[in-house]
Design a protein around this motif. Structure first.
Motif, PDB file in Angstrom:
ATOM      1  N   PRO A  82      47.278  47.528  76.902  1.00 32.52           N
ATOM      2  CA  PRO A  82      46.683  47.270  78.215  1.00 32.52           C
ATOM      3  C   PRO A  82      45.532  48.228  78.456  1.00 32.52           C
ATOM      4  O   PRO A  82      45.491  49.327  77.883  1.00 32.52           O
ATOM      5  CB  PRO A  82      47.836  47.535  79.184  1.00 32.52           C
ATOM      6  CG  PRO A  82      48.673  48.561  78.474  1.00 32.52           C
ATOM      7  CD  PRO A  82      48.575  48.218  77.014  1.00 32.52           C
ATOM      8  N   SER A  83      44.593  47.845  79.315  1.00 31.10           N
ATOM      9  CA  SER A  83      43.436  48.706  79.576  1.00 31.10           C
ATOM     10  C   SER A  83      43.762  49.840  80.534  1.00 31.10           C
ATOM     11  O   SER A  83      43.013  50.806  80.635  1.00 31.10           O
ATOM     12  CB  SER A  83      42.276  47.879  80.137  1.00 31.10           C
ATOM     13  OG  SER A  83      42.669  47.250  81.346  1.00 31.10           O
ATOM     14  N   ASP A  84      44.886  49.730  81.261  1.00 34.04           N
ATOM     15  CA  ASP A  84      45.304  50.799  82.171  1.00 34.04           C
ATOM     16  C   ASP A  84      46.818  50.750  82.296  1.00 34.04           C
ATOM     17  O   ASP A  84      47.477  49.867  81.729  1.00 34.04           O
ATOM     18  CB  ASP A  84      44.627  50.668  83.540  1.00 34.04           C
ATOM     19  CG  ASP A  84      44.911  49.325  84.201  1.00 34.04           C
ATOM     20  OD1 ASP A  84      46.101  49.024  84.439  1.00 34.04           O
ATOM     21  OD2 ASP A  84      43.953  48.576  84.477  1.00 34.04           O
ATOM     22  N   ASP A  88      50.515  47.099  88.750  1.00 37.82           N
ATOM     23  CA  ASP A  88      50.338  45.658  88.575  1.00 37.82           C
ATOM     24  C   ASP A  88      50.258  45.278  87.099  1.00 37.82           C
ATOM     25  O   ASP A  88      50.801  44.255  86.666  1.00 37.82           O
ATOM     26  CB  ASP A  88      49.082  45.178  89.305  1.00 37.82           C
ATOM     27  CG  ASP A  88      49.281  45.095  90.813  1.00 37.82           C
ATOM     28  OD1 ASP A  88      50.439  45.200  91.260  1.00 37.82           O
ATOM     29  OD2 ASP A  88      48.282  44.941  91.531  1.00 37.82           O
ATOM     30  N   THR A  89      49.568  46.105  86.317  1.00 41.48           N
ATOM     31  CA  THR A  89      49.462  45.848  84.881  1.00 41.48           C
ATOM     32  C   THR A  89      50.828  45.897  84.221  1.00 41.48           C
ATOM     33  O   THR A  89      51.170  45.041  83.393  1.00 41.48           O
ATOM     34  CB  THR A  89      48.520  46.877  84.232  1.00 41.48           C
ATOM     35  OG1 THR A  89      47.241  46.816  84.853  1.00 41.48           O
ATOM     36  CG2 THR A  89      48.367  46.618  82.738  1.00 41.48           C
ATOM     37  N   CYS A  90      51.624  46.894  84.600  1.00 41.53           N
ATOM     38  CA  CYS A  90      52.961  47.028  84.006  1.00 41.53           C
ATOM     39  C   CYS A  90      53.845  45.843  84.377  1.00 41.53           C
ATOM     40  O   CYS A  90      54.616  45.352  83.545  1.00 41.53           O
ATOM     41  CB  CYS A  90      53.599  48.346  84.458  1.00 41.53           C
ATOM     42  SG  CYS A  90      52.759  49.801  83.801  1.00 41.53           S
ATOM     43  N   GLN A  92      52.880  42.810  84.932  1.00 44.75           N
ATOM     44  CA  GLN A  92      52.456  41.657  84.144  1.00 44.75           C
ATOM     45  C   GLN A  92      52.938  41.758  82.695  1.00 44.75           C
ATOM     46  O   GLN A  92      53.196  40.742  82.040  1.00 44.75           O
ATOM     47  CB  GLN A  92      50.936  41.548  84.171  1.00 44.75           C
ATOM     48  CG  GLN A  92      50.372  41.185  85.548  1.00 44.75           C
ATOM     49  CD  GLN A  92      48.863  41.306  85.618  1.00 44.75           C
ATOM     50  OE1 GLN A  92      48.195  41.364  84.593  1.00 44.75           O
ATOM     51  NE2 GLN A  92      48.306  41.358  86.816  1.00 44.75           N
ATOM     52  N   LEU A  93      53.095  42.998  82.188  1.00 45.35           N
ATOM     53  CA  LEU A  93      53.533  43.195  80.808  1.00 45.35           C
ATOM     54  C   LEU A  93      55.039  43.033  80.631  1.00 45.35           C
ATOM     55  O   LEU A  93      55.508  42.826  79.503  1.00 45.35           O
ATOM     56  CB  LEU A  93      53.122  44.593  80.319  1.00 45.35           C
ATOM     57  CG  LEU A  93      51.681  44.782  79.862  1.00 45.35           C
ATOM     58  CD1 LEU A  93      51.403  46.259  79.618  1.00 45.35           C
ATOM     59  CD2 LEU A  93      51.402  43.987  78.599  1.00 45.35           C
ATOM     60  N   TYR A 139      43.312  43.027  75.456  1.00 46.10           N
ATOM     61  CA  TYR A 139      43.110  42.221  76.656  1.00 46.10           C
ATOM     62  C   TYR A 139      41.643  42.222  77.054  1.00 46.10           C
ATOM     63  O   TYR A 139      40.948  43.244  76.917  1.00 46.10           O
ATOM     64  CB  TYR A 139      43.958  42.759  77.810  1.00 46.10           C
ATOM     65  CG  TYR A 139      45.440  42.540  77.596  1.00 46.10           C
ATOM     66  CD1 TYR A 139      46.081  41.428  78.125  1.00 46.10           C
ATOM     67  CD2 TYR A 139      46.185  43.419  76.826  1.00 46.10           C
ATOM     68  CE1 TYR A 139      47.437  41.205  77.908  1.00 46.10           C
ATOM     69  CE2 TYR A 139      47.534  43.217  76.599  1.00 46.10           C
ATOM     70  CZ  TYR A 139      48.157  42.110  77.144  1.00 46.10           C
ATOM     71  OH  TYR A 139      49.490  41.892  76.918  1.00 46.10           O
ATOM     72  N   ASN A 450      35.498  49.425  85.524  1.00 45.65           N
ATOM     73  CA  ASN A 450      36.713  50.013  84.989  1.00 45.65           C
ATOM     74  C   ASN A 450      36.358  51.041  83.929  1.00 45.65           C
ATOM     75  O   ASN A 450      35.160  51.278  83.671  1.00 45.65           O
ATOM     76  CB  ASN A 450      37.642  48.912  84.451  1.00 45.65           C
ATOM     77  CG  ASN A 450      37.049  48.192  83.243  1.00 45.65           C
ATOM     78  OD1 ASN A 450      36.038  48.610  82.667  1.00 45.65           O
ATOM     79  ND2 ASN A 450      37.677  47.103  82.841  1.00 45.65           N
TER      80      ASN A 450
END
Length: 589
Positions: A82-84, A88-90, A92-93, A139, A450
Motif C-alpha cells: 500500500p502507498s500509506d 482507511d487503507t488498512c 480496504q486491505l 497500487y 501524496n
C-alpha cells in the motif's frame, strides 16, 4: 567491445557483496551487508511461520522494508505494497491479505521479527527467484478513482532493473541513494530498493521529507537524488539547501517536471534532472533530460531500451515492453496519454495530455482534461485540477481546484471570490458546454499531493467534504487549513492566516504579528488531528522563532511524528524563509 553483464535481480546479486561492505546508512550510521542479511533471515523465518500467502508490507525505513520484501519472496509468498498505512487503507486491505508486516500503526497491529535470531552469514541457503512468480501487488495513486491493485511478476521487475542499469549505471556509478519519495510506490521501489541493492549502491534508510533531512543525508560522499515534481518545485523557497558538490544525478518521476522547476533545480543543485515517464501498470517507458533554458527546451521523450511505442486510433500512446506482464502474442498495451511521434526519431514522442478523463453529465460527454487545459492557459491560473463530484440528491457537477496566480490573488483580495469565479468561467465560455462549467471552486496555495507527488481524487474530494465554516460574529481564531501532502508519519499543510484573526488584536498595535504561543498551539492541535499522539505534553525542545507571521500571509506547516520517541516536530515556513520550528515531547497519560 564486450557488452556489460546483465544485472539480474532474480540471482540476488547482493549476496555476492562482502559482509563488511556498506549496504546503506541509518541516521548516519553504516549498515553492513552482513547485518542486513541477518535481518533478512529473521524476516524470512517470520514469514515462513505466518499462515497465508498474501503479506501486506509497510515500513518507513527502506533497509528494514527491503529485508522484509526479499524475505517474502524467498518464502514463496506475495507482497502487497500500500502507498500509506492510514486507517482507511488498512480497512480496504483487510479482505485482500492474510497478514500485515512492518509499521501499520496501533489501528492495524503488524508482525515484526524478533531481534536476536538467525545470526551469521550463510547466503548459500538462498535460492534464485522465479521470473514467472507473481510476487508483488502495487497500487495506483487513485488520481481518477479508487486505487487499483496491480499484480507484478518478478521477471518484470528484473527486466526493469537491468534496463535502469544499462541506461544510467555509468552516470550513477557508486553514488549513494538519497530519496524524497517513498519506496512503497513503484518508482521508489525500483530506484531506491531493487536497482540500488542489486548494483551495490548504499541506500539512506530514511526519506528526505524535510530540507533539513536532505541537508543531513547529502554531501559527504557521491550521491544521487530521487525526487518528484512536487518536491523539486518547492526547492527555491527552502532556506536550507544540501551540499551538491558531489551530486551525480537527479531523477524525477510522478509527472512532467515544469520547465521553471527544472531550471531552478539545475541552478540550485548544479544538475539537470533526468525525468522518468511510466506508470504503476507499465513500469518505466521513457526518459528525457531536456535543456533547462526555456528557449532551447524540447519536450521529447525517448523510449527505454526494449520498449516499443506507437499511436492508437485516437492518438493515444501504446507500448510493448519487457516491463509489462507477458501479454498474449506480445499485444500492445494502451496508455491513457495522448502523444505525437517525432518524425525521423525512432522511439521519440511528445505527450499531449490525458485521454481517459471523459465523463458524462446529463448524457453529455465532458473532457476534464480540456477544462484543465483552458484554465491553465489563463494568466489567472498557476495550476488546476477538476473532478466530477456527487453532491446532494445524487446530482453530479464539476468542481475546480485552482492555484491562483499573483494577479488572481490580487483580484481575490480586492474583489472577492465571486469576481474570480466569474473571470474563470469567462475563460471557459464558448469553448465548452454550460453543463461543464464548474459549479464549485476551491482556491489553494498548492494542489494536495501524496508522498509520491500524485494528486489523488481522495485528497481533492476531502477538501469538498470538510465541514463548512460556521459563521460567527467574533473574529476567527484558526487559519484556513489545506492538506498538501500526507503519509502515516508526515504531513504538510498550507495555512492561510486571516487578516482579522483574533490574536492579532493588541499584538502589536499598528504592526500586528502572530504570537509564538499561537503558532505552537496550532502545530500541536493539528498534529493531534493527523496523528495518534500520546496525550501528555511534556515539553518543547529546539524551539526557534526566526521570522514574524503577519495578517493575510500563507505559510506551510510541516509536521513529522516519531512514534518510537513520542516526539512531534514542526516547521513553519513560506517563500520568505523559515518562521518557526521546534519539537514537542509527549507521553502517556
Amino acid at each position: 567491445m564486450t557488452a556489460a553483464p546483465r544485472l539480474d535481480l532474480l540471482q540476488l546479486p547482493f549476496l555476492a557483496f562482502a559482509g563488511a561492505d556498506v549496504i546503506g546508512w541509518r541516521d548516519g550510521v553504516a549498515v553492513t551487508h552482513a547485518s542486513w542479511r541477518a535481518e533478512l533471515r529473521r524476516w524470512q523465518h517470520l514469514v515462513q511461520t505466518t499462515p497465508g500467502q498474501r503479506m501486506a508490507l509497510f515500513h518507513h525505513d527502506t533497509l528494514h522494508f527491503a529485508a522484509a520484501l526479499f524475505a517474502i519472496w524467498l518464502a514463496g509468498k506475495t507482497a502487497y505494497l500500500p502507498s500509506d498505512a492510514l486507517p482507511d487503507t488498512c480497512r480496504q486491505l483487510q479482505g485482500e491479505v492474510d497478514a500485515f508486516l512492518g509499521e501499520f500503526g496501533a489501528h492495524c497491529p503488524a508482525l515484526r521479527p524478533a531481534g536476536d535470531a538467525a545470526e551469521g552469514d550463510t547466503p548459500d541457503a538462498w535460492p534464485a527467484l522465479r521470473a514467472d512468480f507473481g510476487g508483488l501487488v502495487v497500487y495506483t495513486s487513485g488520481s481518477t478513482g479508487l486505487a487499483q491493485a496491480i499484480p507484478k511478476q518478478l521477471g518484470q521487475m528484473a527486466n526493469e532493473v537491468a534496463t535502469l542499469e544499462a541506461l544510467f549505471g555509468a552516470i550513477v556509478g557508486e553514488a549513494e541513494v538519497v530519496a524524497t519519495v517513498s519506496h512503497q510506490h513503484i518508482y521508489g521501489l525500483l530506484f531506491k530498493v531493487l536497482w540500488a541493492l542489486c548494483a551495490g549502491r548504499p541506500v539512506h534508510a530514511g526519506s528526505a521529507f524535510f530540507p533539513e533531512d536532505l541537508q543531513r543525508m547529502a554531501g559527504a560522499r557521491p550521491w544521487i537524488l530521487l525526487s518528484s515534481p512536487a518536491h523539486l518545485k518547492r526547492l527555491p523557497e527552502q532556506s536550507t539547501q544540501p551540499d551538491a558538490r558531489q551530486l551525480r544525478a537527479i531523477f524525477s518521476s510522478g509527472g512532467p517536471l515544469p520547465a521553471q522547476a527544472a531550471a531552478d533545480t539545475a541552478r540550485l543543485l548544479g544538475q539537470r534532472p533526468l525525468e522518468i515517464y511510466g506508470s504503476s501498470e507499465t513500469g518505466g517507458i521513457a526518459w528525457r533530460q531536456p535543456q533547462t533554458d526555456p528557449l532551447q527546451r524540447q519536450e521529447h521523450w525517448q523510449a527505454m531500451p526494449g520498449v516499443e511505442v506507437r499511436l492508437g486510433d485516437e492518438g493515444e500512446l501504446e507500448v510493448r515492453s519487457p516491463h509489462l506482464p507477458q501479454l498474449p502474442h506480445r499485444a500492445w498495451f494502451g496508455m491513457a496519454d495522448r502523444a505525437v511521434l517525432v518524425a525521423g526519431q525512432p522511439g521519440q514522442f511528445e505527450l499531449r495530455g490525458r485521454s481517459d478523463r471523459i465523463v458524462k453529465l446529463e448524457e453529455k460527454r465532458i473532457s476534464l482534461t480540456r477544462i484543465e487545459q483552458l484554465l491553465n492557459a489563463s494568466p489567472l491560473v498557476d495550476d488546476v485540477r477538476v473532478i466530477v463530484h456527487q453532491g446532494r440528491r445524487a446530482r453530479q457537477f464539476i468542481a475546480a481546484f485552482v492555484v491562483p496566480s499573483a494577479s488572481a490573488q490580487a483580484m481575490l483580495a480586492a474583489q472577492g471570490k465571486l469576481a474570480l469565479n466569474t473571470a474563470l468561467k469567462a475563460v471557459l465560455a464558448g469553448a465548452i458546454e454550460s453543463i461543464a462549467l464548474p459549479r464549485l471552486w476551491r482556491y489553494l496555495p498548492a494542489l494536495p499531493v501524496n508522498p509520491q507527488g500524485k494528486v489523488t481524487l481522495a485528497a481533492l474530494t476531502a477538501l469538498l467534504e470538510s465541514p463548512a465554516a460556521v459563521p460567527v460574529v467574533s473574529a476567527p481564531t484558526l487559519p484556513q487549513v489545506s492538506e498538501l501532502e500526507r503519509s502515516s508519519e508526515q504531513v504538510q499543510l498550507a495555512l492561510d492566516i486571516p487578516a482579522d484573526l483574533l490574536y492579532f488584536r493588541g499584538h502589536f498595535p499598528g504592526s500586528p504579528i502572530l504570537p509564538g504561543v499561537v503558532q505552537t498551539d496550532w502545530s500541536l492541535a493539528l498534529g493531534r488531528r493527523y496523528f495518534d499522539l500520546p496525550p501528555r505534553f511534556l515539553g518543547l525542545q529546539a524551539l526557534k522563532f526566526q521570522r514574524v507571521i503577519t495578517p493575510g500571509m500563507r505559510v506551510l506547516l510541516d509536521l513529522q511524528f516519531d512514534a518510537g520517541k513520542s516526539q512531534l516536530s514542526f516547521r513553519l515556513h513560506s517563500e520568505g524563509g523559515q518562521h518557526a520550528s521546534g519539537r514537542f515531547l509527549l507521553g502517556a497519560a
